[in-house]
Design a protein around this motif. Structure first.
Motif, mmCIF file in Angstrom:
data_model
loop_
_atom_site.group_PDB
_atom_site.id
_atom_site.type_symbol
_atom_site.label_atom_id
_atom_site.label_comp_id
_atom_site.label_asym_id
_atom_site.label_seq_id
_atom_site.Cartn_x
_atom_site.Cartn_y
_atom_site.Cartn_z
ATOM 1 N N SER A 328 -55.549 54.703 91.919
ATOM 2 C CA SER A 328 -54.967 53.900 90.845
ATOM 3 C C SER A 328 -54.659 52.483 91.294
ATOM 4 O O SER A 328 -54.704 51.545 90.504
ATOM 5 N N GLU A 329 -54.352 52.320 92.566
ATOM 6 C CA GLU A 329 -54.000 50.999 93.088
ATOM 7 C C GLU A 329 -55.220 50.193 93.518
ATOM 8 O O GLU A 329 -55.276 48.978 93.335
ATOM 9 N N GLN A 330 -56.232 50.860 94.092
ATOM 10 C CA GLN A 330 -57.348 50.141 94.703
ATOM 11 C C GLN A 330 -58.672 50.245 93.961
ATOM 12 O O GLN A 330 -59.582 49.458 94.206
ATOM 13 N N HIS A 331 -58.791 51.216 93.071
ATOM 14 C CA HIS A 331 -60.076 51.398 92.377
ATOM 15 C C HIS A 331 -59.945 50.911 90.933
ATOM 16 O O HIS A 331 -60.304 49.790 90.628
ATOM 17 N N TYR A 332 -59.442 51.751 90.050
ATOM 18 C CA TYR A 332 -59.174 51.336 88.673
ATOM 19 C C TYR A 332 -57.677 51.496 88.405
ATOM 20 O O TYR A 332 -57.070 52.497 88.792
ATOM 21 N N GLY A 333 -57.090 50.543 87.705
ATOM 22 C CA GLY A 333 -55.678 50.629 87.368
ATOM 23 C C GLY A 333 -55.408 51.699 86.322
ATOM 24 O O GLY A 333 -56.311 52.156 85.614
#
Length: 400
Positions: A328-333
């Protein structure tokens, strides 16, 4: 301008050729427009012809042969001959592709990067150097916050969505002008009403990770593979496919397992080994995503958009999310979709719970439960075989 020059840095030496192709194609296209005033140019990613672009193209060729329509695909694609039998083609990324791209009344693609050269076309389109009309059919259903699809980053003329919740989220948050975001449905869904399953076939299909190298032009594939084998992604999915409990379930209930990582992870497919005799490690292009989904009775995924296609067929699934916070933090929010409250199966972050659920489902011959069938009814506003038709009519209405 600072952002323009920042994006200009993304133009690699191999892209320079396409700058010249654009310059030389432009005057030819200006003349060509006189003779092909109603050209629709369609594509997916150039490599495969199984996504929404091809399904849309197939519909147009079959039902509206009067429409001037061309599909762009690499000649070495495994799908090239099938495309050629369907209708007119052009070699993806070629000089001819540039001419048609500049000639077309409308460019239609399932990919944001579906064009002769992504880096060059991005600068031309987003910064207003080239004013053309583009339809984004989408690759899947948006569940999360994908900022690179905001209007300021695409300048798409039409943005296709497939459920009311998705339409509402994109329309209210992505910054598109009023009327640009349309609720039409994915063209490939038309083919998900007629399928035959292999009894007790389980499909494991995880998506990719933004922090794991996926550049096919990497200078050191061996270094990338070494890093991949040290990742939590590799360790966790290896643990699942080689689970002794999964093997016991397969033997007891007559199950088979198909393991097919996302296309961007396929370059690491040889890193995976198996101990389960009932499991097949599936490689592209021997196996395709859609055929695996149509033939399987149960799916295990993490965050992949294929979950929506699988759920669309009213089939049961489960989520294995061992890295949810990092994803959730580094790929898609995070977006509007909550996997626990809205998902089409239970969520697990460890092996035991997941294996217990697989066995429960095997005991009931993988029949879906009332809870998730009700979520299907609530989520899928469009459940028919007229998705391609709606897309065609919307494009025709917008560009008569």
């Amino acid at each position: 301008m600072s952002r323009f020059f920042e994006k200009l840095k993304d133009v690699k030496p191999r892209d320079i050729l396409h700058i010249f192709l654009f310059i030389f194609a432009l005057p030819i296209a200006l003349v060509y427009k006189i003779f092909r005033k109603d050209l629709w140019l369609v594509c997916d990613n150039g490599v495969e012809a199984t996504d929404n672009g091809f399904c849309f193209f197939e519909y147009v060729c079959k039902n509206h042969p009067e429409q001037d329509c061309v599909y762009a695909v690499y000649k070495n694609s495994v799908d090239y001959e099938n495309v050629k039998k369907t209708g007119k083609t052009v070699k993806y990324g070629s000089f001819a592709h540039w001419i048609l791209y500049l000639t077309a009344k409308v460019n239609i693609s399932s990919q944001k990067g579906g064009k002769p050269n992504y880096a060059v076309c991005y600068l031309l389109e987003v910064y207003g150097i080239l004013r053309n009309s583009r339809v984004f059919l989408q690759h899947g259903v948006i569940l999360t916050n994908i900022d690179f699809l905001y209007y300021k980053n695409t300048k798409m003329s039409m943005f296709v969505t497939s459920t009311y919740r998705e339409w509402e989220y994109v329309n209210n948050n992505y910054g598109y002008p009023e009327g640009t975001v349309k609720l039409l449905g994915l063209p490939r869904w038309d083919k998900l009403h007629d399928f035959k399953t292999v009894p007790n076939q389980i499909l494991i299909m995880p998506t990719w990770r933004d922090w794991i190298g996926t550049d096919a032009l990497s200078k050191s594939i061996e270094d990338d593979k070494k890093a991949f084998c040290e990742s939590d992604y590799f360790k966790n999915w290896s643990k699942i496919i080689n689970s002794k409990r999964l093997e016991e379930i397969c033997e007891k209930y007559g199950c088979t397992v198909m393991f097919y990582p996302h296309r961007d992870m396929q370059r690491f497919i040889d890193c995976f080994s198996k101990s389960n005799p009932y499991l097949t490690i599936c490689k592209y292009p021997e196996y395709t995503v859609q055929e695996l989904m149509k033939s399987s009775e149960f799916m295990i995924t993490d965050y992949s958009s294929v979950q929506i296609d699988f759920a669309y067929m009213k089939k049961p699934l489960a989520y294995f999310q061992f890295d949810y916070e990092r994803f959730s933090e580094q790929h898609y929010g995070k977006g509007y979709f909550d996997y626990t409250e809205d998902g089409f199966g239970p969520v697990y972050n460890e092996e035991q719970g997941l294996m217990n659920y697989i066995e429960q489902m095997a005991q009931r011959s993988f029949a879906n439960t009332e809870l998730y069938l009700n979520r299907h009814k609530e989520f899928f506003d469009l459940y028919d075989t007229e998705n391609s038709k709606r897309n065609y009519e919307a494009v025709k209405e917008r560009w008569p």
